[in-house]
Scaffold this motif. Structure first.
Motif, PDB file in Angstrom:
ATOM      1  N   UNK A 269       4.663 -13.629  -8.701  1.00 14.09           N
ATOM      2  CA  UNK A 269       5.701 -14.600  -8.385  1.00 14.09           C
ATOM      3  C   UNK A 269       6.036 -15.305  -9.688  1.00 14.09           C
ATOM      4  N   UNK A 270       7.040 -16.151  -9.673  1.00 17.51           N
ATOM      5  CA  UNK A 270       7.350 -16.910 -10.873  1.00 17.51           C
ATOM      6  C   UNK A 270       8.060 -18.200 -10.499  1.00 17.51           C
ATOM      7  N   UNK A 271       8.131 -19.082 -11.472  1.00 18.30           N
ATOM      8  CA  UNK A 271       8.798 -20.373 -11.366  1.00 18.30           C
ATOM      9  C   UNK A 271       8.335 -21.127 -10.129  1.00 18.30           C
ATOM     10  N   UNK A 272       9.190 -21.316  -9.140  1.00 18.65           N
ATOM     11  CA  UNK A 272       8.828 -22.142  -7.990  1.00 18.65           C
ATOM     12  C   UNK A 272       8.235 -21.319  -6.854  1.00 18.65           C
ATOM     13  N   UNK A 273       7.593 -20.204  -7.178  1.00 21.37           N
ATOM     14  CA  UNK A 273       6.987 -19.364  -6.162  1.00 21.37           C
ATOM     15  C   UNK A 273       7.862 -18.211  -5.722  1.00 21.37           C
ATOM     16  N   UNK A 274       9.080 -18.143  -6.270  1.00 22.84           N
ATOM     17  CA  UNK A 274       9.977 -17.057  -5.886  1.00 22.84           C
ATOM     18  C   UNK A 274       9.479 -15.719  -6.426  1.00 22.84           C
ATOM     19  N   UNK A 275       9.866 -14.641  -5.770  1.00 18.58           N
ATOM     20  CA  UNK A 275       9.549 -13.295  -6.239  1.00 18.58           C
ATOM     21  C   UNK A 275      10.814 -12.459  -6.383  1.00 18.58           C
TER      22      UNK A 275
END
Length: 399
Positions: free
Chosen positions: A61-67
């Protein structure tokens, strides 16, 4: 609804009692370019205490939990300690681990004694389908951290010879956990905030004698105080984003065993001219309440100036606050927020970093001679390394 209790009840798969024992764990803030589909990254880390075991945490995932736009990587991992390469395993002995979208995983605990100050390497091999992307966070900097870099294919064993010594965003551990040899004498602090909390604005130059990269005023303060740290900051995020449950689950997993969490959120919120002091205060309190409900004490840093400049922030007269929230004086939203933080209201304990950033109290301008910022948003090397880092260090030493 008590969001803190909900967060505490989330499935937490990290072994209890482990601490962040090594430097340069890093939250994933971006993605690869789609060409690195079979590559091994080798990253340098430093043991921050005498330790008896290691556990590495990874995610997809990255940043705010987005994938969004990520593939499904298959990873295998090894570590190089004192010239010896040790393979790591997953799920009680599996050599590889496939990470579905949004997944988080840890390696099996390896019992290994490493002395404080020892530099070691993590080799992370990631395999994807053609065109797929993996998350990136840490920057490997081979020229300044000799031995870092990347190789095509699975290079988790044998000689590692980097094929690129230029700075490169890499797939590396979110956090390196372990069992300190003397747990009672070693504490860890988590950093919860936006890009400034991750060191944004600080160039890849060496601080003291630590490995280069991924440090700002918060990490420098922790290193100098002899604390372990977990960097869970998210580029571009606001306090109002963090209070959304789905955007903080992975941060809570990373920080749940910390002895203290320092919150930095505020600047991005006030950059939105519609955000009032009252709204920001409410959201900041919600963040601290989450950690309090987990049994973790917190502190809050003050919010820095935010200005434009016509001369590269070399003078005061050519700076202009970006909006009314950052206007000079105690009655701006920024002035009210900083006073609220430093007066220890509502259970909030403040750390005043503005003595290292602001030209004078409530001036709303970045200090000059030397400059403290290069973009008006983040501290630069001087802003990260001067009084702001000292303020964090002093707080941790007195904790």
């Amino acid at each position: 609804m008590n969001l803190g209790r909900i967060a505490l009840a989330l499935a937490m798969d990290k072994p209890k009692g482990l601490a962040s024992v090594a430097s340069r764990g890093k939250w994933y803030s971006g993605t690869s370019d789609g060409t690195a589909i079979d590559v091994t990254y080798r990253s340098m880390h430093e043991a921050l205490c005498d330790l008896e075991s290691l556990v590495l945490m990874y995610g997809n995932f990255y940043n705010d939990g987005r994938s969004t736009n990520l593939g499904v990587p298959k990873i295998n991992v090894s570590i190089d300690v004192d010239g010896v390469t040790y393979p790591l395993f997953f799920d009680n002995g599996n050599s590889h681990k496939t990470l579905p979208l949004g997944a988080r995983t840890i390696t099996d605990e390896i019992r290994i004694s490493i002395k404080k100050g020892t530099r070691f390497f993590v080799r992370t091999h990631v395999l994807l389908n053609t065109g797929e992307k993996h998350p990136t966070g840490l920057t490997v900097i081979g020229a300044q951290n000799p031995g870092e870099g990347l190789m095509e294919g699975d290079a988790t064993a044998g000689t590692f010879t980097s094929q690129n010594n230029n700075p490169k965003y890499a797939y590396a551990p979110l956090v390196i956990l372990g069992e300190p040899a003397h747990r009672v004498n070693f504490k860890t602090v988590g950093f919860c905030g936006s890009s400034s909390s991750t060191g944004a604005g600080h160039t890849n130059t060496r601080v003291d004698n630590f490995p280069v990269g991924e440090v700002g005023f918060m990490q420098i303060g922790a290193l100098r105080a002899g604390w372990g740290y977990v960097t869970a900051g998210q580029n571009g995020q606001k306090a109002s984003d963090f209070v959304q449950l789905i955007k903080r689950t992975n941060q809570l997993q990373m920080l749940k065993n910390c002895d203290l969490v320092i919150v930095q959120y505020s600047s991005n919120d006030l950059a939105d001219s519609s955000t009032t002091f009252e709204v920001l205060k409410e959201n900041i309190l919600k963040i601290h309440q989450v950690y309090w409900n987990m049994g973790i004490p917190t502190a809050q840093v003050t919010v820095n100036p935010r200005t434009t400049s016509t001369d590269g922030w070399t003078t005061l007269q050519n700076q202009t606050p970006i909006n009314a929230n950052f206007a000079p004086g105690a009655n701006s939203a920024r002035g009210k927020f900083n006073a609220w933080v430093m007066n220890n209201n509502d259970g909030i304990v403040g750390i005043d970093c503005n003595k290292g950033w602001e030209s004078s109290p409530d001036s709303g301008l970045w200090a000059v001679d030397p400059t403290r910022t290069s973009d008006g948003i983040h501290p630069n090397n001087n802003g990260h390394g001067f009084v702001a880092a000292d303020a964090v260090q002093d707080y941790l030493l007195a904790f």
